[in-house]
Design a protein around this motif. Structure first.
Motif, mmCIF file in Angstrom:
data_model
loop_
_atom_site.group_PDB
_atom_site.id
_atom_site.type_symbol
_atom_site.label_atom_id
_atom_site.label_comp_id
_atom_site.label_asym_id
_atom_site.label_seq_id
_atom_site.Cartn_x
_atom_site.Cartn_y
_atom_site.Cartn_z
ATOM 1 N N PRO A 74 0.860 40.919 2.399
ATOM 2 C CA PRO A 74 0.297 39.595 2.112
ATOM 3 C C PRO A 74 -1.142 39.655 1.585
ATOM 4 N N VAL A 75 -1.900 40.656 1.985
ATOM 5 C CA VAL A 75 -3.265 40.822 1.476
ATOM 6 C C VAL A 75 -3.215 41.481 0.099
ATOM 7 N N LEU A 76 -2.468 42.559 -0.025
ATOM 8 C CA LEU A 76 -2.407 43.335 -1.261
ATOM 9 C C LEU A 76 -1.873 42.507 -2.434
ATOM 10 N N ARG A 77 -0.936 41.635 -2.168
ATOM 11 C CA ARG A 77 -0.330 40.838 -3.239
ATOM 12 C C ARG A 77 -1.297 39.835 -3.849
ATOM 13 N N ARG A 78 -2.433 39.612 -3.218
ATOM 14 C CA ARG A 78 -3.455 38.707 -3.770
ATOM 15 C C ARG A 78 -4.284 39.379 -4.858
ATOM 16 N N ALA A 79 -4.147 40.681 -5.018
ATOM 17 C CA ALA A 79 -4.940 41.416 -6.011
ATOM 18 C C ALA A 79 -4.535 41.009 -7.420
ATOM 19 N N GLY A 80 -5.505 41.007 -8.337
ATOM 20 C CA GLY A 80 -5.206 40.728 -9.736
ATOM 21 C C GLY A 80 -4.356 41.825 -10.346
ATOM 22 N N HIS A 81 -4.705 43.070 -10.056
ATOM 23 C CA HIS A 81 -3.952 44.232 -10.533
ATOM 24 C C HIS A 81 -3.721 45.168 -9.356
ATOM 25 N N LEU A 82 -2.607 45.884 -9.392
ATOM 26 C CA LEU A 82 -2.273 46.882 -8.379
ATOM 27 C C LEU A 82 -2.243 48.247 -9.036
ATOM 28 N N GLY A 83 -2.732 49.252 -8.331
ATOM 29 C CA GLY A 83 -2.600 50.625 -8.770
ATOM 30 C C GLY A 83 -1.431 51.261 -8.052
ATOM 31 N N VAL A 84 -0.616 52.002 -8.786
ATOM 32 C CA VAL A 84 0.486 52.756 -8.192
ATOM 33 C C VAL A 84 0.273 54.211 -8.565
ATOM 34 N N THR A 85 0.299 55.081 -7.569
ATOM 35 C CA THR A 85 0.142 56.514 -7.786
ATOM 36 C C THR A 85 1.391 57.225 -7.296
ATOM 37 N N ILE A 86 2.018 58.016 -8.167
ATOM 38 C CA ILE A 86 3.135 58.853 -7.725
ATOM 39 C C ILE A 86 2.519 60.055 -7.014
ATOM 40 N N LEU A 87 2.853 60.221 -5.740
ATOM 41 C CA LEU A 87 2.240 61.267 -4.934
ATOM 42 C C LEU A 87 2.864 62.633 -5.201
ATOM 43 N N ALA A 88 2.014 63.655 -5.155
ATOM 44 C CA ALA A 88 2.429 65.044 -5.371
ATOM 45 C C ALA A 88 2.796 65.686 -4.040
ATOM 46 N N ASP A 89 3.438 66.854 -4.110
ATOM 47 C CA ASP A 89 3.915 67.503 -2.880
ATOM 48 C C ASP A 89 2.792 67.885 -1.916
ATOM 49 N N HIS A 90 1.542 67.904 -2.370
ATOM 50 C CA HIS A 90 0.423 68.190 -1.462
ATOM 51 C C HIS A 90 -0.129 66.932 -0.794
ATOM 52 N N HIS A 91 0.486 65.774 -1.017
ATOM 53 C CA HIS A 91 -0.016 64.509 -0.487
ATOM 54 C C HIS A 91 0.619 64.074 0.831
ATOM 55 N N GLY A 92 1.290 64.942 1.536
ATOM 56 C CA GLY A 92 1.936 64.555 2.793
ATOM 57 C C GLY A 92 0.973 63.892 3.763
ATOM 58 N N GLU A 93 -0.183 64.496 3.953
ATOM 59 C CA GLU A 93 -1.172 63.923 4.885
ATOM 60 C C GLU A 93 -1.730 62.611 4.350
ATOM 61 N N ALA A 94 -1.983 62.541 3.052
ATOM 62 C CA ALA A 94 -2.478 61.298 2.450
ATOM 63 C C ALA A 94 -1.459 60.178 2.637
ATOM 64 N N CYS A 95 -0.187 60.492 2.515
ATOM 65 C CA CYS A 95 0.860 59.497 2.692
ATOM 66 C C CYS A 95 0.882 58.984 4.137
ATOM 67 N N ARG A 96 0.775 59.899 5.090
ATOM 68 C CA ARG A 96 0.725 59.486 6.501
ATOM 69 C C ARG A 96 -0.491 58.603 6.746
ATOM 70 N N GLN A 97 -1.603 58.957 6.123
ATOM 71 C CA GLN A 97 -2.842 58.202 6.261
ATOM 72 C C GLN A 97 -2.662 56.786 5.691
ATOM 73 N N LEU A 98 -2.009 56.666 4.536
ATOM 74 C CA LEU A 98 -1.790 55.357 3.920
ATOM 75 C C LEU A 98 -0.832 54.484 4.722
ATOM 76 N N ALA A 99 -0.068 55.094 5.597
ATOM 77 C CA ALA A 99 0.838 54.354 6.469
ATOM 78 C C ALA A 99 0.232 54.145 7.856
ATOM 79 N N GLY A 100 -0.984 54.660 8.071
ATOM 80 C CA GLY A 100 -1.618 54.609 9.378
ATOM 81 C C GLY A 100 -2.560 53.435 9.545
ATOM 82 N N PRO A 101 -3.538 53.601 10.436
ATOM 83 C CA PRO A 101 -4.493 52.522 10.717
ATOM 84 C C PRO A 101 -5.213 52.044 9.452
ATOM 85 N N VAL A 102 -5.269 50.737 9.275
ATOM 86 C CA VAL A 102 -5.818 50.121 8.068
ATOM 87 C C VAL A 102 -7.217 50.611 7.749
#
Length: 174
Positions: A74-102
Motif C-alpha cells: 500500500p505504501v510502495l504503490r503510491r510511488a510515481g515510478h517503481l524500480g525492479v531489479t532481477i536479483l543475481a545468484d549472489h543476492h540471497g542475503e539481500a533478498c532475505r533483507q528485503l523481506a525482513g524488517p522494514v
C-alpha cells in the motif's frame, strides 16, 4: 512435509487443497526473484517478489504478485515510478533483507534512485524503471502489471532462484 507420489491414473477430485500442501506443490516450480523498490515521501520502500514474469512486448509489460496482507505494497504503490531489479545468484542475503524488517531492508545495499523515484540495486542482472499499468485482484494476492519505461541489462552472471522455499542458482551444462 511428506510428498505424495504421482499416480498413473486421473487426478483425484475433491482433494484437500490446504495452504501448506499448495505451498509445497507450488514450490516445485523454480522462479527468479526480483526487488521492487521506490522512494515514497523521501523514504526508500521495497520488497522481494518471486512471482515476476514478462507479460507483453507491445506494450512492454511485466508483472509480479504481492500478498493482499502486505503492509509494504500500500505504501510502495503510491510511488510515481517503481524500480525492479532481477536479483543475481549472489543476492540471497539481500533478498532475505528485503523481506525482513522494514527499517533494515536497504542497509548496506548499493542502490540507485531515478529522478522519478524508481530504486534499483546497482549489481542486479537487469534493472527496470516502471509505472503501475493495472492491478488485478486474484484471491489472496494482487497481480501487479507494470509498464516498462527504461531497461538495463548489465550483468551476465546467474539469476537467484527460489525453489522449494530456499534460494539457489542455475547450473549450466554444455
Amino acid at each position: 512435509m511428506t510428498t505424495t507420489p504421482l499416480s498413473t491414473g486421473p487426478l483425484p477430485t475433491n482433494q484437500d487443497l490446504d495452504p501448506g500442501r499448495l505451498r509445497e506443490v507450488f514450490g516445485v516450480f523454480p522462479s527468479g526473484v526480483v526487488a521492487v523498490a521506490a522512494e515514497v515521501d523521501g523514504t526508500r520502500v521495497g520488497l522481494a517478489a518471486s512471482s515476476f514474469t514478462s507479460v507483453s512486448l507491445d506494450p512492454p509489460l511485466v508483472s509480479f504478485s504481492v500478498a493482499r496482507t502486505s503492509k509494504t505494497w500500500p505504501v510502495l504503490r503510491r510511488a510515481g515510478h517503481l524500480g525492479v531489479t532481477i536479483l543475481a545468484d549472489h543476492h540471497g542475503e539481500a533478498c532475505r533483507q528485503l523481506a525482513g524488517p522494514v527499517e533494515q531492508r536497504f542497509d548496506g545495499l548499493s542502490l540507485t534512485a531515478s529522478g522519478d523515484g524508481a530504486v534499483t540495486l546497482d549489481d542486479g542482472l537487469a534493472r527496470f524503471d516502471c509505472t503501475i499499468h493495472e492491478e488485478v485482484q486474484a484471491g489472496d494476492h494482487v497481480i501487479v502489471l507494470l509498464r516498462l519505461h527504461a531497461v538495463e541489462h548489465a550483468d551476465t552472471s546467474q539469476p537467484l532462484v527460489f525453489h522449494r522455499s530456499g534460494f539457489g542458482s542455475i547450473r549450466r551444462t554444455a
